[in-house]
Write an enzyme that holds these catalytic residues in place. Structure first.
Site, short mmCIF file in Angstrom:
data_model
loop_
_atom_site.label_atom_id
_atom_site.label_comp_id
_atom_site.label_asym_id
_atom_site.label_seq_id
_atom_site.Cartn_x
_atom_site.Cartn_y
_atom_site.Cartn_z
N ARG A 64 -25.46 -27.06 2.23
CA ARG A 64 -25.62 -26.78 3.64
C ARG A 64 -24.88 -27.81 4.50
O ARG A 64 -24.86 -27.71 5.71
CB ARG A 64 -27.10 -26.92 3.91
CG ARG A 64 -27.96 -26.02 4.72
CD ARG A 64 -27.81 -24.62 4.85
NE ARG A 64 -28.86 -24.00 5.60
CZ ARG A 64 -29.72 -23.12 5.10
NH1 ARG A 64 -29.68 -22.79 3.84
NH2 ARG A 64 -30.59 -22.54 5.89
N ARG A 114 -39.53 -13.43 9.90
CA ARG A 114 -39.98 -14.58 9.12
C ARG A 114 -40.56 -15.60 10.08
O ARG A 114 -40.25 -15.59 11.26
CB ARG A 114 -38.78 -15.17 8.39
CG ARG A 114 -39.06 -15.57 6.97
CD ARG A 114 -37.78 -15.81 6.24
NE ARG A 114 -37.06 -16.98 6.78
CZ ARG A 114 -35.86 -17.35 6.36
NH1 ARG A 114 -35.25 -16.66 5.42
NH2 ARG A 114 -35.28 -18.41 6.87
N ARG A 155 -36.20 -9.67 11.47
CA ARG A 155 -36.64 -9.99 10.12
C ARG A 155 -38.10 -10.43 10.07
O ARG A 155 -38.80 -10.20 9.10
CB ARG A 155 -35.74 -11.13 9.62
CG ARG A 155 -35.59 -11.24 8.14
CD ARG A 155 -34.35 -12.00 7.78
NE ARG A 155 -34.43 -13.41 8.17
CZ ARG A 155 -33.57 -14.34 7.72
NH1 ARG A 155 -32.59 -14.00 6.93
NH2 ARG A 155 -33.69 -15.59 8.10
N ARG A 186 -31.25 -23.03 14.39
CA ARG A 186 -30.65 -22.85 13.06
C ARG A 186 -29.17 -22.50 13.16
O ARG A 186 -28.36 -22.93 12.34
CB ARG A 186 -31.43 -21.82 12.25
CG ARG A 186 -32.66 -22.49 11.66
CD ARG A 186 -33.71 -21.56 11.10
NE ARG A 186 -33.19 -20.51 10.29
CZ ARG A 186 -33.63 -19.25 10.32
NH1 ARG A 186 -34.60 -18.93 11.15
NH2 ARG A 186 -33.13 -18.36 9.55
N LYS A 221 -26.71 -13.40 3.03
CA LYS A 221 -26.51 -14.15 1.79
C LYS A 221 -27.60 -13.81 0.77
O LYS A 221 -27.30 -13.55 -0.39
CB LYS A 221 -26.55 -15.67 2.04
CG LYS A 221 -25.51 -16.20 2.99
CD LYS A 221 -25.55 -17.72 3.08
CE LYS A 221 -26.83 -18.29 3.64
NZ LYS A 221 -27.07 -18.00 5.07
#
Ligand code: AMP
Length: 191
Positions: free
Chosen positions: A89, A130, A128, A141, A14
């Site tokens: 969300r 993070r 990634r 998540r 996204k």
């Protein structure tokens, strides 16, 4: 005017797509995750309140996020449109956004759902690096996505706003498909 919501699980792309398309259309890319990360870095009151939720992979309370979105959408740079990434969300955030837009621009919001298989998501997220991309937080998540965010697919489908794009293809192909879908909605509205 281009108004676009990117829907999809964490790791669907996204943020990447929103960034490219926002540059293309010259409109702001509004990522609630980015705004929250910046606030946490600055240790602002919002950041301090959000931190423990983000660290655990839970949703930050609706009211905090809704306030920040309302403020952001009131800025003058949103006049030609915007791309929302990571908001709404859950259904209550979607209803809030609906009401907010009723006041100004009720029609012509496109919603693109990026579809990506779970195993691809997990390997993308692990790569990634993070802070909230540890295996345990990623798992949470994804659960939160399934429980709270995925119902928005039906929410927007019933209102005939939803378009789906296969997010498991080369980045440029995803961008081209998303761009085409949104441009066709805009052209319809101009008739
Ligand atoms: P993201 O960058 O969109 O993956 O968001 C990172 C984290 O920020 C999420 O796991 C949530 O903790 C928080 N967050 C971002 N957007 C929202 C939202 N719309 N509602 C609640 N929490 C959010």
């Amino acid at each position: 005017m281009t108004r676009l919501i990117f829907l999809g699980p964490p790791g669907a792309g996204k943020g990447t797509q929103a960034e490219v398309l926002a540059n293309h259309w010259n409109i702001p890319h509004i990522s609630t995750g980015d705004i929250l990360r910046q606030a946490m870095k600055e240790r602002s009151p919002l950041g301090v309140k959000a931190q423990s939720y983000v660290d655990r992979g839970e949703l930050v309370p609706d009211q905090l996020v809704q306030e920040l979105v309302e403020e952001r959408l009131a800025k003058p740079d949103t006049a030609p449109g915007w791309i929302l990434d990571g908001f709404p969300r859950n259904v209550s955030q979607a209803s809030f956004l609906d009401e907010l837009l009723q006041k100004r621009v009720p029609d012509g919001v496109s919603v693109i759902n990026l579809e990506v298989p779970d195993e691809v998501l997990i390997s993308r997220l692990l790569g990634r690096g993070r802070k909230d991309d540890t295996e345990e937080v990623i798992r949470r998540r994804l659960e939160v996505y399934r429980e709270q965010t995925a119902p928005l697919i039906d929410f927007y489908r019933e209102r005939q706003q939803l378009k789906s794009v296969n997010g498991n293809q080369p980045l440029e192909k995803v961008t081209a498909e998303a761009q085409k879908l949104v441009d066709s909605v805009r052209d319809d509205l101009m008739i």
